[in-house]
Write a protein that holds these residues in place. Structure first.
Motif, short mmCIF file in Angstrom:
data_model
loop_
_atom_site.label_atom_id
_atom_site.label_comp_id
_atom_site.label_asym_id
_atom_site.label_seq_id
_atom_site.Cartn_x
_atom_site.Cartn_y
_atom_site.Cartn_z
N UNK A 237 0.78 -1.23 0.00
CA UNK A 237 0.00 0.00 0.00
C UNK A 237 0.81 1.28 0.00
N UNK A 238 2.12 1.16 0.02
CA UNK A 238 2.96 2.36 -0.05
C UNK A 238 2.94 2.91 -1.48
N UNK A 239 3.18 4.20 -1.61
CA UNK A 239 3.24 4.80 -2.95
C UNK A 239 4.46 4.26 -3.70
N UNK A 240 4.44 4.38 -5.04
CA UNK A 240 5.57 3.92 -5.84
C UNK A 240 6.85 4.64 -5.44
N UNK A 241 6.76 5.94 -5.18
CA UNK A 241 7.96 6.70 -4.79
C UNK A 241 8.53 6.19 -3.47
N UNK A 242 7.66 5.97 -2.48
CA UNK A 242 8.14 5.48 -1.19
C UNK A 242 8.71 4.06 -1.31
N UNK A 243 8.08 3.23 -2.14
CA UNK A 243 8.59 1.87 -2.33
C UNK A 243 9.98 1.90 -2.95
#
Length: 450
Positions: free
Chosen positions: A286-292
């Motif tokens: 569920x994390x954003x692509x940027x955070x991942x």
């Protein structure tokens, strides 16, 4: 009167000047390229999965293809380099890798992607062991361990750069842009090596090759060296016959070789599991692509800093106590990564700790192998250890993909990953009874560090 020059002694007595620094930079660039590529699939995976509308399990062969190729390349190219030289193998493999990575950007199916990643991996497998060997052979013994660890950090730096580039390029230009960048840069590095990278002086002396080149490059190491056409160049080791890989088990090296292979296997299993799947696992959570993507970058940032921290500690305490403690910390860090309800700050801190010990620890393992083997086995010794380690690097991502396909939660995946880290602790602790002759080298580094 005939003059005899001991190459190893001449390098040991030299100061590190511009010529050697240039070699270290070129080899470091090779490792930056290596780290960028190895992490590339981990960074592009979330975008590629959505672009091609496939599940995580279908991408597993793409992760393992490059690692399988690296396994083949590590073993094959290292033995070729111990026969033909470090320089030609480094130049050829870098050029081949550049072309194959550019072609990877044109892949339109899993089959094409797997084939191109495998071939690029074969080329890539010849780069790290030979770059590390060349660094070791141009470094005075008092600096050798420290310099090999520092230069090996280029791998981690390349992975960090890959993360930062991916965050910028993938949202704007798509996942293919990563392979265009990753293919163009090695082409420039190969051109620089053609003009500026020398051959190993110890290799040329052991093989009794090119005395004119030895004289030219030796004078660049130490301008005060006097040579003429009658000068004989020697090293303390003699040219030997037989298959280099088999000789890793001779002269009392069998147990040390097996323990180093086991250590490489276990640590690279964890390193590539984390590097390959962290962004995807946290994107799915569920994390954003940027955070991942930043999670994957944090792992490599920890490794970049960890390499310097471990080098400093090894200079004072030695390999065994530092690596034993490092892998023990890795066990705890990995176990905590998958815990639910972690704050984003806690997650990044724990991943940083895992990177510092797992990724940072690999550079120290490479340096340990570099001090263990003689000149005519050094590339094969480092390369074979990394080659066996690549089996672990294949097993890690593959098992993770299978377990995720069977419904394993993130917490269970990371619990399982603690087992190789615990085994690494046991192996390093056992090495203290095998590698006692290498402590003198660490002592010299210690004196320098003070």
């Amino acid at each position: 009167m005939e003059r005899t020059i001991d190459i190893s002694k001449a390098i040991d007595q030299s100061k590190v000047g511009a010529f050697q620094t240039g070699i270290f930079i070129l080899c470091g660039l090779c490792l930056i390229m290596d780290g960028f590529d190895v992490q590339a699939m981990g960074y592009v995976a979330p975008a590629l999965i959505r672009d091609w509308k496939i599940t995580n399990v279908f991408l597993t062969p793409a992760f393992t293809a490059a690692l399988s190729g690296i396994l083949v390349g590590s073993l094959l190219c290292s033995m070729v380099a111990d026969k033909l030289g470090r320089r030609p193998v480094l130049v050829f493999t870098t050029l081949a890798f550049s072309l194959l990575t550019l072609l990877t950007a044109q892949a339109n199916s899993i089959g094409q992607l797997v084939a191109l990643r495998f071939l690029a991996g074969v080329a890539l497998g010849g780069i790290m062991p030979n770059a590390m060997t060349l660094v070791g052979e141009y470094t005075p013994s008092r600096l050798r361990v420290l310099m090999m660890i520092i230069v090996s950090n280029g791998f981690n730096l390349g992975a960090v750069i890959g993360g930062l580039v991916s965050v910028s390029l993938i949202p704007a230009f798509g996942w293919r842009a990563i392979f265009y960048v990753g293919g163009a840069i090695p082409l420039l590095i190969a051109l620089l090596m053609i003009f500026f990278l020398p051959e190993s002086l110890q290799f040329l002396a052991v093989r009794a090759k090119s005395p004119d080149k030895i004289a030219k490059w030796l004078k660049r190491v130490d301008r005060t060296v006097q040579t003429d056409t009658t000068t004989q160049y020697v090293v303390q080791e003699q040219k030997t016959r037989g298959v280099p890989l088999m000789r890793l088990f001779g002269e009392g090296r069998a147990v040390g070789t097996l323990l180093l292979w086991t250590l490489n296997f276990m640590n690279l299993l964890n390193l590539y599991f984390l590097a390959s799947w962290l962004p995807t696992v946290f994107r799915d959570a569920g994390y954003s692509l940027s955070n991942a993507l930043y999670v994957g970058t944090t792992l490599q940032l920890g490794g970049t800093i960890g390499t310097f921290v471990l080098a400093w500690l090894i200079g004072r305490l030695g390999f065994i106590p530092v690596l034993t403690t490092s892998f023990a910390i890795a066990s705890v860090s990995i176990a905590f990564i998958g815990q639910p309800m972690l704050s984003i700050a806690s997650l990044f801190a724990i991943v940083f700790g895992a990177g510092l010990t797992v990724v940072g620890g690999q550079g120290a393992v490479n340096a340990l192998a570099g001090t263990y083997y003689p000149t005519d086995l050094r590339s094969t010794g480092i390369g074979s250890g990394l080659g066996v380690g690549r089996v672990g690097s294949i097993v890690g991502p593959t098992m993770a993909g299978i377990l995720m396909g069977n419904g394993w939660a993130a917490r269970e995946l990371f619990y399982a990953a603690t087992v190789p880290a615990v085994i690494s602790v046991i192996v390093v602790f056992s090495l203290q009874w095998v590698i006692k002759p290498q402590r003198s080298i660490v002592s010299k580094t210690e004196a320098l560090a003070h």
